[in-house]
Design an enzyme around this catalytic site. Structure first.
Site, PDB file in Angstrom:
ATOM      1  N   SER A 123      -5.448 -14.219 -26.616  1.00 41.51           N
ATOM      2  CA  SER A 123      -5.920 -13.203 -25.771  1.00 41.51           C
ATOM      3  C   SER A 123      -7.138 -12.793 -26.066  1.00 41.51           C
ATOM      4  O   SER A 123      -8.086 -13.295 -25.978  1.00 41.51           O
ATOM      5  CB  SER A 123      -4.729 -12.320 -25.736  1.00 41.51           C
ATOM      6  OG  SER A 123      -4.607 -11.416 -24.697  1.00 41.51           O
TER       7      SER A 123
ATOM      8  N   ASP B 128       0.302 -15.666 -15.653  1.00 37.59           N
ATOM      9  CA  ASP B 128      -0.148 -14.840 -16.696  1.00 37.59           C
ATOM     10  C   ASP B 128      -0.515 -13.584 -15.913  1.00 37.59           C
ATOM     11  O   ASP B 128      -1.799 -13.780 -15.248  1.00 37.59           O
ATOM     12  CB  ASP B 128      -1.092 -15.376 -17.595  1.00 37.59           C
ATOM     13  CG  ASP B 128      -1.379 -14.500 -18.883  1.00 37.59           C
ATOM     14  OD1 ASP B 128      -1.234 -13.259 -18.657  1.00 37.59           O
ATOM     15  OD2 ASP B 128      -1.890 -14.935 -19.628  1.00 37.59           O
TER      16      ASP B 128
ATOM     17  N   HIS C 244       1.797 -14.996 -20.221  1.00 35.34           N
ATOM     18  CA  HIS C 244       0.994 -14.600 -21.189  1.00 35.34           C
ATOM     19  C   HIS C 244       1.562 -15.014 -22.705  1.00 35.34           C
ATOM     20  O   HIS C 244       0.695 -15.689 -23.521  1.00 35.34           O
ATOM     21  CB  HIS C 244       0.727 -13.004 -21.067  1.00 35.34           C
ATOM     22  CG  HIS C 244      -0.417 -12.868 -22.191  1.00 35.34           C
ATOM     23  ND1 HIS C 244      -1.881 -13.182 -21.720  1.00 35.34           N
ATOM     24  CD2 HIS C 244      -0.557 -12.046 -23.235  1.00 35.34           C
ATOM     25  CE1 HIS C 244      -2.597 -12.761 -22.743  1.00 35.34           C
ATOM     26  NE2 HIS C 244      -2.022 -11.941 -23.539  1.00 35.34           N
TER      27      HIS C 244
END
Length: 706
Positions: free
Chosen positions: A559, A644, A679
């Site tokens: 991320s 995501d 995610h």
């Protein structure tokens, strides 16, 4: 990095780059501030375009083919990691009212089972929610909220079945085991009122921003729900919760740097929320409640009170107290002053105690104050690097504080701490099957020196006898954003690397929260590059001290940590043999300029607003996608999730395509997109283990250990 750095296994396994997918270019000119950027892969944002799915599928097929020589290793790693887990297991039960609640798992089942027993642990088990049943037939499943009503008769729970984080909330009658007819969509946080019939819930908007607070009456049509509050400022997001004292429902409106808290009598759900203190730009605060009984008179506040943790004129935060009747700023009185060397993370209230959560010298600490005497006791922890997490204790009238302690060598351990006697009891240490012996491993805390002279901590673990100077393979991870400390926690999966002679390390770089709020401030906005140069400094230190060498150093981040990976690979690709970038936030400028995306307006207080020329130039100067250049890059595995909502699938896809087009080496470049997830990757413990086994196989391949 020269091509000579390829590991033996990969040198023989690599297909030519010409065999890799070739993404077509459809140049899109993006212009702002009289500056043009040309994005040849902007078209990948349109998932309705068949070419997008075709490209992602082709990359997945290519990745599978390129990793085929590691399949037996992946199976071996999976079996190893699964073999260390006690598949049929039970969490430590917690007391709530007349019940003991807990979660358990069963061998062969991917998800947990939520249960309770009435009055004693010897009572008959009652299954409240079996996520395995809910997940049947789904490629992805995630349980969000799971909140029992105050009278313990109703369970409110939410589920997501595609990884988009758009949860649907349902209600289950725990006596009849039947569902209520209504379903509430796009739900984030929830909180019950004390009548056990009213539930407050926060909904998300199209950009996944929690922006509305609604009131629902159990059993009624959701179309009749009442909109209680809507946040119009796109930089703010909402959260709702009920105080441990059960007296109030709190609604928090937060941006990355500003807070505003509203409160409502939990016995009056149809009443009006009142604001504690109106928002003031740059001032953050959080609120907990105490009825005021049994508190030593060290201040002028009498009775019902709010304790407030705030950063007003206190970068590391301070603790204030104010009467509930007059909660605004002019009535706040100081309880714990600001300290330059201690970060006050928060406080929790119990009937007779105040629990103080702090961070000092990069390590978490807990102090407990007895409210009747003012006496404060610090809880000591034994290791040089560790993490402590507060456990769930819903009871207000209790002397028991629960926390979880873990370190790089100590498995997750749940303790009950008696706040009256200061005694702690180990309730459970997570079993590690297969004969794990922690004395065979050593953890250390090192200090690297950043380019500006700042000392940057490194947490490190290795198996005794595995060090071999600069020939030692080392796996270094980092994050460095949002003020989140990278936790130095135990991982039984990690043993599969350690037992193969790999040193594992964490770079606690600026932008995280390890060393206090200033540590965070020095790694954001126009100081963001400190995050990247700190990580590079950690890598250089480990090389200079002969813990490893560039040929034996693999790195990873996810991320915002994927942004870290992209930045350092552009800046110093020569330092690394390989890298994994999980769901990487790499198209910084384009994404944050798009207000329809989650990483946009709410993120301006973290990264800056690129509509401002100064921020635009600075962000453009480090954005990984905008700074890919014709040079040799290390071996690289990039992952994404088609659904995501945080880092859109096209960021890793576009970055991979541009890297493949521009880079000058023949090293491995793989893109792996989970077409059914978001995610967090695969759902369920077995799916996650398979993903970890894949990542570890890539790492070991970089080290020539296939």
């Amino acid at each position: 990095m020269s091509s000579s750095q390829s590991s033996p296994a990969q040198s023989s396994a690599l297909a030519s780059e010409s065999a890799a997918p070739d993404a077509p270019k459809r140049p899109q000119i993006l212009e702002i501030h009289d500056d043009q950027r040309v994005d040849p892969y902007y078209w990948m944002r349109d998932r309705q375009d068949p070419a997008v799915i075709d490209y992602l599928t082709a990359e997945n097929d290519y990745t599978q083919a390129q990793m085929q020589h590691t399949e037996s290793l992946q199976h071996q790693l999976y079996d190893e990691m699964l073999g260390r887990i006690q598949e049929t297991d039970l969490s430590v039960p917690y007391r709530h009212g007349d019940y003991f609640y807990y979660n358990r798992t069963e061998a062969g089942k991917a998800y947990g089972i939520f249960c309770r027993k009435a009055k004693t642990l010897e009572a008959e088990e009652e299954t409240l929610l079996d996520s395995n049943v809910l997940a049947e037939g789904e490629e992805f499943f995630s349980l969000g909220a799971s909140d029992v009503s105050p009278d313990h008769r109703i369970l409110a729970y939410s589920t997501d079945t595609n990884g988009s984080e758009r949860y649907t909330l349902r209600f289950k009658d725990l006596q009849s085991q039947k569902l209520f007819p209504e379903a509430l969509v796009d739900v984030d946080s929830v909180a019950w009122a004390n009548d056990s019939q009213t539930l407050f819930y926060v909904r998300i908007d199209e950009a996944h921003r929690p922006f509305q607070l609604w009131r629902h009456r159990l059993g009624e049509d959701p179309n009749n729900d009442v909109l209680v509050y809507e946040e119009s400022d796109e930089a703010f997001y909402l959260g709702v919760d009920r105080s441990r004292s059960t007296a109030y429902v709190f609604l928090a409106a937060d941006s990355k740097i500003t807070s505003e808290v509203h409160f409502l009598d939990a016995n009056q759900p149809e009443g009006d929320f009142q604001v504690v203190q109106p928002r003031q730009h740059g001032v953050e605060y959080q609120v907990v409640h105490h009825p005021g009984t049994g508190i030593i008179s060290t201040d002028n506040v009498q009775g019902d009170r709010f304790y407030i943790v705030t950063n007003e004129d206190a970068i590391n935060f301070k603790l204030m107290v104010t009467p509930v009747a007059t909660p605004s700023r002019e009535h706040w009185q100081e309880v714990i002053p600001h300290r330059d060397d201690v970060m006050l993370n928060g406080v929790s209230t119990f009937a007779d105690y105040l629990v103080i959560d702090e961070r000092e010298q990069g390590l978490p600490t807990i102090r407990v104050q007895t409210l009747a005497t003012g006496e404060i006791e610090a809880i000591a922890f034994p290791e040089p690097t560790y993490e402590v997490y507060g456990g769930y204790v819903p009871e207000f009238e209790t002397e028991t504080l629960r926390f979880t302690y873990t370190s790089l060598v100590t498995p997750s351990s749940v303790f009950d701490y008696n706040m009256a006697t200061h005694e702690r009891e180990l309730k459970k240490e997570t079993p590690v099957l297969g004969g794990y012996d922690r004395t065979q491993y050593t953890s250390q805390r090192l200090m690297a020196t950043a380019t500006d002279g700042t000392a940057v901590p490194i947490s490190l673990i290795y198996k005794n006898g595995s060090l071999n100077g600069s020939d030692t393979p080392l796996f270094l991870v980092g994050y460095g954003s949002y003020g989140f400390p990278y936790p130095a926690t135990f991982s039984s999966n990690r043993l599969s690397l350690l037992d193969r002679g790999i040193v594992c390390a964490i770079a606690h770089i600026r932008g995280g929260g390890e060393m206090g709020r200033k540590w965070y401030e020095e790694g954001k906005f126009l100081h963001k590059k400190n995050t990247f140069t700190d990580f590079i400094a950690c890598a250089e230190y480990l090389i200079e001290q002969e813990w490893t060498s560039p040929e034996n150093l693999v790195i990873s981040g996810g991320s915002a940590g994927g942004l870290l990976m992209g930045a350092v690979l552009n800046m110093r690709p020569d330092l690394f043999q390989g890298a994994i970038a999980d769901v990487p936030f790499v198209d910084v400028v384009t994404t944050i300029l798009d207000p329809s995306l989650p990483l946009s307006v709410m993120e301006w207080d973290e990264w800056g607003n690129p509509n401002d020329l100064t921020f635009y130039r600075y962000m453009k100067s480090y954005s990984p996608y905008d700074n890919v250049t014709a040079q040799d890059y290390p071996h690289l595995l990039v992952t994404g999730g088609l659904n995501d909502p945080r880092v859109s699938y096209w960021e890793p896809a576009k970055w991979t395509a541009r890297l493949r087009d521009v880079k000058t080496d023949s090293h491995q470049l793989l893109l792996k997109t989970n077409m059914d997830a978001g995610h967090g990757g695969a759902s369920g413990r077995y799916g996650r283990l398979k993903e970890t086994a894949f990542d570890y196989a890539f790492i070991l391949d970089c080290f020539g250990k296939v």
